[in-house]
Scaffold this motif. Structure first.
Motif, PDB file in Angstrom:
ATOM      1  N   CYS A   1      -2.333  -8.666   9.742  1.00  0.00           N
ATOM      2  CA  CYS A   1      -1.400  -9.475   8.977  1.00  0.00           C
ATOM      3  C   CYS A   1      -1.781  -9.543   7.497  1.00  0.00           C
ATOM      4  O   CYS A   1      -1.109 -10.184   6.709  1.00  0.00           O
ATOM      5  CB  CYS A   1      -1.309 -10.890   9.551  1.00  0.00           C
ATOM      6  N   GLY A   2      -2.872  -8.914   7.135  1.00  0.00           N
ATOM      7  CA  GLY A   2      -3.213  -8.854   5.721  1.00  0.00           C
ATOM      8  C   GLY A   2      -4.278  -9.846   5.287  1.00  0.00           C
ATOM      9  O   GLY A   2      -4.424 -10.108   4.092  1.00  0.00           O
TER      10      GLY A   2
ATOM     11  N   THR B   1       3.393   0.427   3.030  1.00  0.00           N
ATOM     12  CA  THR B   1       3.162  -0.724   3.900  1.00  0.00           C
ATOM     13  C   THR B   1       3.223  -1.963   3.027  1.00  0.00           C
ATOM     14  O   THR B   1       2.546  -2.021   2.001  1.00  0.00           O
ATOM     15  CB  THR B   1       1.757  -0.679   4.523  1.00  0.00           C
TER      16      THR B   1
ATOM     17  N   ALA C   1       1.806  -5.185   2.883  1.00  0.00           N
ATOM     18  CA  ALA C   1       0.746  -5.929   3.560  1.00  0.00           C
ATOM     19  C   ALA C   1       0.912  -7.429   3.327  1.00  0.00           C
ATOM     20  O   ALA C   1       0.649  -8.226   4.220  1.00  0.00           O
ATOM     21  CB  ALA C   1      -0.615  -5.458   3.076  1.00  0.00           C
TER      22      ALA C   1
ATOM     23  N   PRO D   1      -2.602 -12.934  13.142  1.00  0.00           N
ATOM     24  CA  PRO D   1      -2.810 -11.807  14.054  1.00  0.00           C
ATOM     25  C   PRO D   1      -3.412 -10.612  13.322  1.00  0.00           C
ATOM     26  O   PRO D   1      -3.371 -10.540  12.100  1.00  0.00           O
ATOM     27  CB  PRO D   1      -1.397 -11.488  14.547  1.00  0.00           C
ATOM     28  N   SER D   2      -3.954  -9.690  14.094  1.00  0.00           N
ATOM     29  CA  SER D   2      -4.581  -8.507  13.503  1.00  0.00           C
ATOM     30  C   SER D   2      -3.562  -7.725  12.666  1.00  0.00           C
ATOM     31  O   SER D   2      -2.421  -7.559  13.069  1.00  0.00           O
ATOM     32  CB  SER D   2      -5.135  -7.622  14.615  1.00  0.00           C
TER      33      SER D   2
ATOM     34  N   TYR E   1       0.862  -1.179   0.000  1.00  0.00           N
ATOM     35  CA  TYR E   1       0.000   0.000   0.000  1.00  0.00           C
ATOM     36  C   TYR E   1       0.895   1.224   0.000  1.00  0.00           C
ATOM     37  O   TYR E   1       1.827   1.305   0.778  1.00  0.00           O
ATOM     38  CB  TYR E   1      -0.866   0.039   1.261  1.00  0.00           C
TER      39      TYR E   1
ATOM     40  N   SER F   1      -7.597  -9.505   5.391  1.00  0.00           N
ATOM     41  CA  SER F   1      -8.611  -8.821   4.587  1.00  0.00           C
ATOM     42  C   SER F   1      -8.047  -8.424   3.231  1.00  0.00           C
ATOM     43  O   SER F   1      -8.713  -8.542   2.207  1.00  0.00           O
ATOM     44  CB  SER F   1      -9.115  -7.568   5.303  1.00  0.00           C
ATOM     45  N   THR F   2      -6.792  -7.962   3.248  1.00  0.00           N
ATOM     46  CA  THR F   2      -6.154  -7.590   1.993  1.00  0.00           C
ATOM     47  C   THR F   2      -6.142  -8.779   1.040  1.00  0.00           C
ATOM     48  O   THR F   2      -6.494  -8.656  -0.135  1.00  0.00           O
ATOM     49  CB  THR F   2      -4.711  -7.117   2.264  1.00  0.00           C
TER      50      THR F   2
HETATM   51  N1  LIG Z   1      -6.155   0.979   2.100  1.00  0.00           N
HETATM   52  C1  LIG Z   1      -5.026   0.825   2.801  1.00  0.00           C
HETATM   53  N2  LIG Z   1      -4.042   1.738   2.700  1.00  0.00           N
HETATM   54  C2  LIG Z   1      -2.892   1.587   3.391  1.00  0.00           C
HETATM   55  N3  LIG Z   1      -2.619   0.544   4.197  1.00  0.00           N
HETATM   56  C3  LIG Z   1      -3.551  -0.402   4.340  1.00  0.00           C
HETATM   57  C4  LIG Z   1      -4.814  -0.314   3.645  1.00  0.00           C
HETATM   58  N4  LIG Z   1      -5.548  -1.395   3.979  1.00  0.00           N
HETATM   59  C5  LIG Z   1      -4.801  -2.119   4.831  1.00  0.00           C
HETATM   60  N5  LIG Z   1      -3.597  -1.531   5.048  1.00  0.00           N
HETATM   61  C6  LIG Z   1      -2.521  -2.067   5.900  1.00  0.00           C
HETATM   62  O1  LIG Z   1      -2.242  -3.366   5.465  1.00  0.00           O
HETATM   63  C7  LIG Z   1      -2.037  -4.220   6.576  1.00  0.00           C
HETATM   64  C8  LIG Z   1      -2.990  -5.397   6.503  1.00  0.00           C
HETATM   65  O2  LIG Z   1      -4.330  -4.930   6.694  1.00  0.00           O
HETATM   66  P1  LIG Z   1      -5.571  -5.925   6.680  1.00  0.00           P
HETATM   67  O3  LIG Z   1      -6.785  -5.114   6.881  1.00  0.00           O
HETATM   68  O4  LIG Z   1      -5.513  -6.761   5.462  1.00  0.00           O
HETATM   69  O5  LIG Z   1      -5.299  -6.814   7.963  1.00  0.00           O
HETATM   70  P2  LIG Z   1      -6.230  -7.909   8.643  1.00  0.00           P
HETATM   71  O6  LIG Z   1      -5.390  -9.117   8.821  1.00  0.00           O
HETATM   72  O7  LIG Z   1      -7.498  -8.057   7.898  1.00  0.00           O
HETATM   73  O8  LIG Z   1      -6.504  -7.257  10.049  1.00  0.00           O
HETATM   74  P3  LIG Z   1      -7.736  -7.490  11.030  1.00  0.00           P
HETATM   75  O9  LIG Z   1      -7.532  -8.806  11.706  1.00  0.00           O
HETATM   76  O10 LIG Z   1      -7.622  -6.354  11.997  1.00  0.00           O
HETATM   77  O11 LIG Z   1      -8.967  -7.453  10.204  1.00  0.00           O
HETATM   78  C9  LIG Z   1      -2.208  -3.384   7.825  1.00  0.00           C
HETATM   79  O12 LIG Z   1      -0.939  -3.024   8.310  1.00  0.00           O
HETATM   80  C10 LIG Z   1      -2.944  -2.163   7.347  1.00  0.00           C
HETATM   81  O13 LIG Z   1      -2.564  -1.028   8.075  1.00  0.00           O
END
Ligand SMILES: Nc1ncnc2c1ncn2[C@@H]1O[C@H](COP(=O)(O)OP(=O)(O)OP(=O)(O)O)[C@@H](O)[C@H]1O
Ligand SMILES: [Mg+2]
Lengths: 303, 320
Positions: A70-71, A46, A48, A67-68, A39, A73-74
């Motif tokens: 870790c990407g 970042t 991700a 863990p929260s 990102y 959702s990405t």
């Molecule tokens: N649109 C964005 N722009 C910049 N950074 C982003 C964006 N979306 C996510 N990130 C970063 O990418 C990383 C992964 O985010 P993601 O939301 O995929 O994590 P996650 O595993 O789904 O977390 P959670 O368990 O809290 O849902 C995080 O460090 C977040 O800050």
């Protein structure tokens, strides 16, 4: 816990082994190779996801845990086509995906139903967008509402339903398009414990009865073990695959299995991977460490 | 489900709300009555009932209290007949019953000045100006706002200029509008459009942006693309909020009306008001001003009720 008495999570009974052999003979539906995502934002870059490799067989149930931040959702958003990736490939049935499509259904944590449409019209939305006529779409919608047990609520609006019911509508709405793979991003995260466990059993029932492959994100270890054939464990900063665990708990699954040795062994392994022995907090979390000030009388103790 | 019950409120709560609503109107009316009918509250003037020995006093004349006292003292000194009077309010504050009467006569009796318009004629003219002004503004402003709220490129292209233009006071375009559109209704409608349109685009663009991103994402994963995303998801998604915005903007259009009607040949309710004020018929002035409020507020109440029918899924209106 008496970890020493537990079997290894790698030990599989004959039945489980045979099941994995059968799964591995099925064709690959989803293949992810060297997937990376950066990102770019004014605050900097970042990373991700980095070098994610895995594949999912037809009608397999795969959970992603980590863990929260870790990407997770990405990853699922890239698979859904809602986000571009910066490196690697995503192949669905051997063809690279670009943009969202009806071959991949998605269920979000926040339900994201269309509030202006009734339950039935919500489910009809997909077929109609894909060129099906009103009557055909309605027939499909009814079938799917019956399958998730909501035919009585066909004419209700989403705001009149409970969280669990809304999520059933969301599942029906995604499945009516007959996607090759159902992507679910912490779909039960907002539900209370009881509804959540009902929804888990319900999801397994649906999955058993339809030709659909499920990729399911959760941060609940029990949920992952209960549902999955395989669990993809991610680690954070950057998001990488730590391990892919074949769940040794036999099917059919039931909540009674939560105390079996296989289940507990798998859970112990997941704990080890996700909450490793004390490790310095990442910088951004240190920054938000609360500084507590006492707002009460010194003598007014609650403990 | 109990939460839902709390939000919509019970019967007794509804009754309480209605009573409070009526009270909010009765309270200012009560203050007005007190000031008008209780002689020792305010009443800075004296209405002469008996001129007595003061040569310039006439029956029914309003004089300042201090002046009346001076004249009385002087008359006493000179052993003239004493004048008499009763406390009164200035002419610009008529009593409630006078205004109520003006309401009636405004609609039922030929105006005192010949060729002066009737109250309802003036009013109807004003309503037409508002209607056309707001309609033209909405035909342009609503689509522009939705486009700007949906496509960031479009927003970046249009919004800076609109933000700038928004600060130009609409009345400043009065002379220009007259030069281009003549002296009758054209420039008046134009002023309402200029006053409303630019705010409208920005407000609706903002409303559109507030639509939950996951709703659009969900639609995309279900196979919605391009124009259908706009017509089947964005527009229905923002419709209740859009409707609320339009109600507020319609209120603003009324505030531009008075300025608009002074441009070119004065007309409508503004003409009526200035005309009546010139002849010191302040009861008529108050009646006309109040009727603007009644029409504006009444339309909004009707539109609000209509909106509840139109958007049964809208949760925001339950919270009021
Ligand atoms: N649109 C964005 N722009 C910049 N950074 C982003 C964006 N979306 C996510 N990130 C970063 O990418 C990383 C992964 O985010 P993601 O939301 O995929 O994590 P996650 O595993 O789904 O977390 P959670 O368990 O809290 O849902 C995080 O460090 C977040 O800050
Ligand atoms: Mg997430």
């Amino acid at each position: 816990m008496n970890d020493k008495n537990l079997p290894s999570y790698l030990d599989q009974s004959e039945a489980v082994k045979a099941r994995f052999d059968r799964i591995n003979q099925r064709e690959t539906i989803l293949e992810v190779r060297g997937l990376g995502k950066r990102y770019r934002s004014p605050q900097g870059e970042t990373e991700a996801l980095r070098g994610i490799d895995f594949s999912v067989r037809r009608r397999e149930f795969v959970c992603v845990i980590g863990p929260s931040g870790c990407g997770k959702s990405t990853l699922i958003r890239i698979l859904a086509g809602l986000e571009d990736h910066t490196s690697g490939d995503v192949l669905l049935d051997g063809k690279p995906v670009s943009g969202p499509g009806q071959d991949r259904g998605m269920v979000f944590q926040g339900y994201s139903l269309f509030p202006w449409l009734t339950v039935k019209k919500n489910v009809m939305f997909g077929p109609q967008m894909n060129g099906r006529g009103h009557d055909e779409a309605e027939r499909d919608a009814r079938t799917w509402l019956e399958l998730v047990g909501l035919e009585k609520f066909a004419d209700a609006y989403p705001h009149q339903l409970s969280g669990g019911m809304r999520q059933r509508v969301a599942i029906a709405r995604a499945l009516v398009n007959q996607p090759r793979i159902l992507l679910m991003d912490e779909p039960f995260g907002a539900l209370d414990a009881q509804t959540r466990s009902k929804m888990q059993s319900h999801l397994i029932d649906i999955w058993k009865n339809i030709d659909v492959t499920v990729l399911f994100i959760t941060h609940d270890l029990d949920e992952a073990i209960y549902l999955a054939d395989r669990i993809l464990v991610l680690k954070a900063h950057p998001g990488e695959v730590q391990e892919v665990i074949e769940v040794p708990v036999p099917r059919p699954r039931s909540p009674g299995q939560f105390n079996t040795p296989e289940f507990m062994a798998t859970k112990a392994r997941l704990e080890e991977l996700i909450h490793p022995a004390p490790e310095p907090l990442p910088e951004d979390e240190q920054a938000v460490k609360p500084h507590l000030i006492r707002f009460t009388n010194v003598n007014d103790n609650v403990e | 489900m109990s939460l839902v019950a709390n939000l919509t409120g019970t019967d007794s709560e509804t009754r309480k709300r209605t009573l409070l609503g009526i009270g909010s109107f009765l309270l200012p009316l009560l203050v007005w009555c007190l000031v008008s009918y209780v002689p020792f509250i305010w009443h800075p003037k004296v209405e002469v009932t008996v001129p007595g020995g003061v040569d310039y006093f006439q029956t029914g004349m309003l004089v300042d209290k201090s002046q009346f006292d001076d004249e009385t003292a002087y008359a006493k000194e000179q052993h003239l007949a004493l004048p008499a009077g009763k406390p009164a309010n200035p002419i610009y504050l008529p009593a409630p019953h006078e205004v109520a009467q003006a309401f009636y006569t405004g609609f039922a009796k030929q105006p005192a000045q010949k060729d002066a318009p009737w109250l309802h004629e003036s009013l109807w003219h004003s309503i037409q100006i508002i209607f056309w002004g707001f309609l033209i503004s909405s035909i342009i402003g609503v689509p522009l706002g939705i486009l700007a709220g949906t496509y960031s490129t479009f927003a970046r292209l249009s919004e800076p200029f609109i933000e700038y233009f928004r600060y130009l006071p609409a009345p400043a375009f009065g002379a220009l509008a007259v030069a281009i559109l003549g002296i009758y209704d054209g420039p008046k409608i134009a002023i309402i459009v200029i006053g409303t349109l630019f705010q409208q685009v920005l407000i609706i663009a903002n409303t559109t942006r507030k639509l939950e991103a996951t709703i659009i994402e969900a639609a995309r994963t279900l196979g919605t693309r391009n124009l259908k995303l706009l017509t089947k998801v964005v527009v229905p998604g923002i419709l209740p909020d859009l409707y609320r915005d339009q109600r507020i903007l319609l209120g603003w259009a009324w505030t531009y009306l008075i300025v608009a009607e002074l441009i070119g040949t004065s007309s409508g309710i503004t003409f009526y008001i200035t005309q009546q004020a010139r002849y010191q018929h302040f009861d008529n002035v108050y009646a006309a001003i109040m009727i603007i409020g009644i029409i504006g507020f009444g339309t909004d109440l009707i539109l609000a009720r209509f909106g509840r029918r139109l958007f049964p899924w809208d949760r925001a209106q339950d919270r009021r």
